[in-house]
Design an enzyme around this catalytic site. Structure first.
Site, mmCIF file in Angstrom:
data_model
loop_
_atom_site.group_PDB
_atom_site.id
_atom_site.type_symbol
_atom_site.label_atom_id
_atom_site.label_comp_id
_atom_site.label_asym_id
_atom_site.label_seq_id
_atom_site.Cartn_x
_atom_site.Cartn_y
_atom_site.Cartn_z
ATOM 1 N N ASP A 176 2.512 -9.110 9.390
ATOM 2 C CA ASP A 176 1.103 -9.189 9.270
ATOM 3 C C ASP A 176 0.689 -10.765 9.226
ATOM 4 O OD1 ASP A 176 0.402 -6.403 9.120
ATOM 5 O OD2 ASP A 176 1.480 -6.585 7.205
ATOM 6 N N LEU A 213 6.828 2.849 1.117
ATOM 7 C CA LEU A 213 7.662 1.860 1.275
ATOM 8 C C LEU A 213 8.952 2.160 2.164
ATOM 9 C CD1 LEU A 213 7.808 1.169 -2.598
ATOM 10 C CD2 LEU A 213 6.511 0.363 -0.853
ATOM 11 N N ARG A 222 2.874 2.641 8.819
ATOM 12 C CA ARG A 222 2.389 3.249 10.097
ATOM 13 C C ARG A 222 3.182 3.998 10.780
ATOM 14 N NH1 ARG A 222 -3.390 1.961 9.996
ATOM 15 N NH2 ARG A 222 -3.757 0.307 8.604
ATOM 16 N N HIS A 279 9.734 -3.539 2.951
ATOM 17 C CA HIS A 279 9.247 -3.997 1.523
ATOM 18 C C HIS A 279 10.423 -4.325 0.526
ATOM 19 C CE1 HIS A 279 5.946 -1.002 2.833
ATOM 20 N NE2 HIS A 279 5.251 -1.871 2.605
ATOM 21 N N GLY A 328 4.750 -10.122 4.173
ATOM 22 C CA GLY A 328 5.768 -9.893 5.360
ATOM 23 C C GLY A 328 4.935 -10.735 6.492
ATOM 24 N N GLN A 329 5.785 -11.039 7.278
ATOM 25 C CA GLN A 329 5.537 -11.879 8.402
ATOM 26 C C GLN A 329 4.881 -11.065 9.680
ATOM 27 O OE1 GLN A 329 8.486 -14.560 9.880
ATOM 28 N NE2 GLN A 329 7.357 -14.783 11.890
ATOM 29 N N MET A 338 0.968 -1.073 0.020
ATOM 30 C CA MET A 338 0.115 0.034 -0.060
ATOM 31 C C MET A 338 0.849 1.312 -0.036
ATOM 32 S SD MET A 338 -3.354 -0.828 2.051
ATOM 33 C CE MET A 338 -2.965 -0.695 3.807
ATOM 34 N N GLN A 385 -2.792 -11.664 8.443
ATOM 35 C CA GLN A 385 -3.193 -11.339 7.064
ATOM 36 C C GLN A 385 -2.461 -12.597 6.092
ATOM 37 O OE1 GLN A 385 -2.776 -7.724 4.683
ATOM 38 N NE2 GLN A 385 -0.799 -8.239 4.452
HETATM 39 O O1 PAF Z 1 -0.040 -5.646 3.697
HETATM 40 C C1 PAF Z 1 -0.462 -4.865 3.090
HETATM 41 O O2 PAF Z 1 0.115 -3.774 2.696
HETATM 42 C C2 PAF Z 1 -1.926 -4.871 2.351
HETATM 43 O O3 PAF Z 1 -2.862 -5.630 3.369
HETATM 44 C C3 PAF Z 1 -2.044 -5.498 0.973
HETATM 45 C C4 PAF Z 1 -1.506 -7.180 1.110
HETATM 46 C C5 PAF Z 1 -1.174 -5.104 -0.080
HETATM 47 C C6 PAF Z 1 -3.499 -5.674 0.376
HETATM 48 O O4 PAF Z 1 -3.912 -4.294 0.259
#
Ligand code: PAF
Length: 282
Positions: free
Chosen positions: A150, A33, A187, A37, A147-148, A30, A153
């Protein structure tokens, strides 16, 4: 690095490469960076011939409009970073390209989206599931990198890929940390200096809890100590601190016989919400 703005551009550029047996790695982001990333990009380059990064701040995964509006957007800096990296393509779609209409579909991940992030951010994983499905369908990568940091997710996306038979491998890349242990996150850019200083308590508490657990201290007593740590940090507001099974996200009260266990935490520092986790056995 080439910038692709639409699905059609992605398709016409990547199809030729696929036909030439090139493997494609996707790093969905998102934006805003950071080194975390770039670590995803580095690993992607090791396993894929072509690396595609996507930047799309996905509105449907924000359960809070203010959080969406305040999400850091640093496109010029992101472009500079990516131009100096080994990324081959940046997919930079408009909202209309990803969401020509509001999706009617909603994804129920069962137990996986009812706890921790799922319960504190209702609808979040539905939005993640939808946008990740769209990105996988548009880019059609051989491997996608996440990434770990999250962790929930990651569990959600692995189930999405399994349940919908996406033809993609999901690779998980370890969290990159600052010197004081703080996990890198877009963030973090929103933290003022005082909150940034306070925020190191999350990783400190996680690593403390991990070592105490491995020394044999009962989880409930560790959690009590962690709550006290957070109470002594006035800026921090702990939301959850749980021992869970890493792939299925069942809450545990001890490590027991489990082989893959993590501790997950979420906390607010002023109005910035951060998450982090540690794996117990590696
Ligand atoms: O982890 C993130 O940055 C977001 O949740 C993703 C996987 C790009 C989906 O919008």
């Amino acid at each position: 690095m080439y910038i692709l703005g639409t699905k059609e551009e992605v398709n016409s550029n990547l199809q030729i490469l696929r036909n030439n047996n090139k493997t494609i790695g996707l790093v969905p982001t998102m934006g805003a960076l950071h080194q975390g990333h770039l670590e995803l990009v580095k690993i992607a380059k090791q396993y894929s011939d072509i690396v595609v990064v996507s930047i799309f701040v996905n509105p449907t995964q924000f359960n809070n409009q203010e959080d969406f509006e305040k999400y850091p957007k640093t496109l010029d800096k992101d472009l500079e970073i990516l131009n100096n990296s080994e990324v081959n393509y940046l997919f930079l779609p408009d909202t209309e390209d990803i969401y020509p209409s509001k999706p009617l579909l909603s994804i129920d991940f069962g137990h996986l989206d009812k706890i921790l992030e799922g319960s504190f951010r209702p609808g979040h994983f539905n939005g993640v599931g939808i946008v990740v499905s769209k990105l996988l369908n548009i880019v059609k990568p051989h491997i996608a990198y996440f990434g770990q940091k999250d962790l929930q997710q990651v569990a959600i996306i692995k189930r999405l890929v399994q349940d919908l038979s996406f033809d993609v491998q999901i690779n998980v890349v370890p969290t990159v940390r600052e010197e004081d242990g703080m996990a890198l996150s877009s963030r973090n850019l929103r933290l003022d200096p005082e909150s940034r200083k306070a925020a190191r308590i999350i990783s400190k508490a996680l690593f403390f809890a991990k070592s105490e657990l491995l020394l044999g201290r009962p989880w409930l007593s560790i959690r009590k100590m962690v709550n006290q740590m957070f109470e002594s940090e006035p800026i921090a507001k702990l939301e959850y601190f749980e021992l869970i099974t890493s792939d299925t996200f069942y809450v545990l009260e001890s490590i027991g016989e489990e082989k893959s266990v993590s501790i997950c935490a979420a906390a607010y520092f002023s109005d910035v919400r951060l998450i982090d986790n540690v794996s117990i056995f590696d």
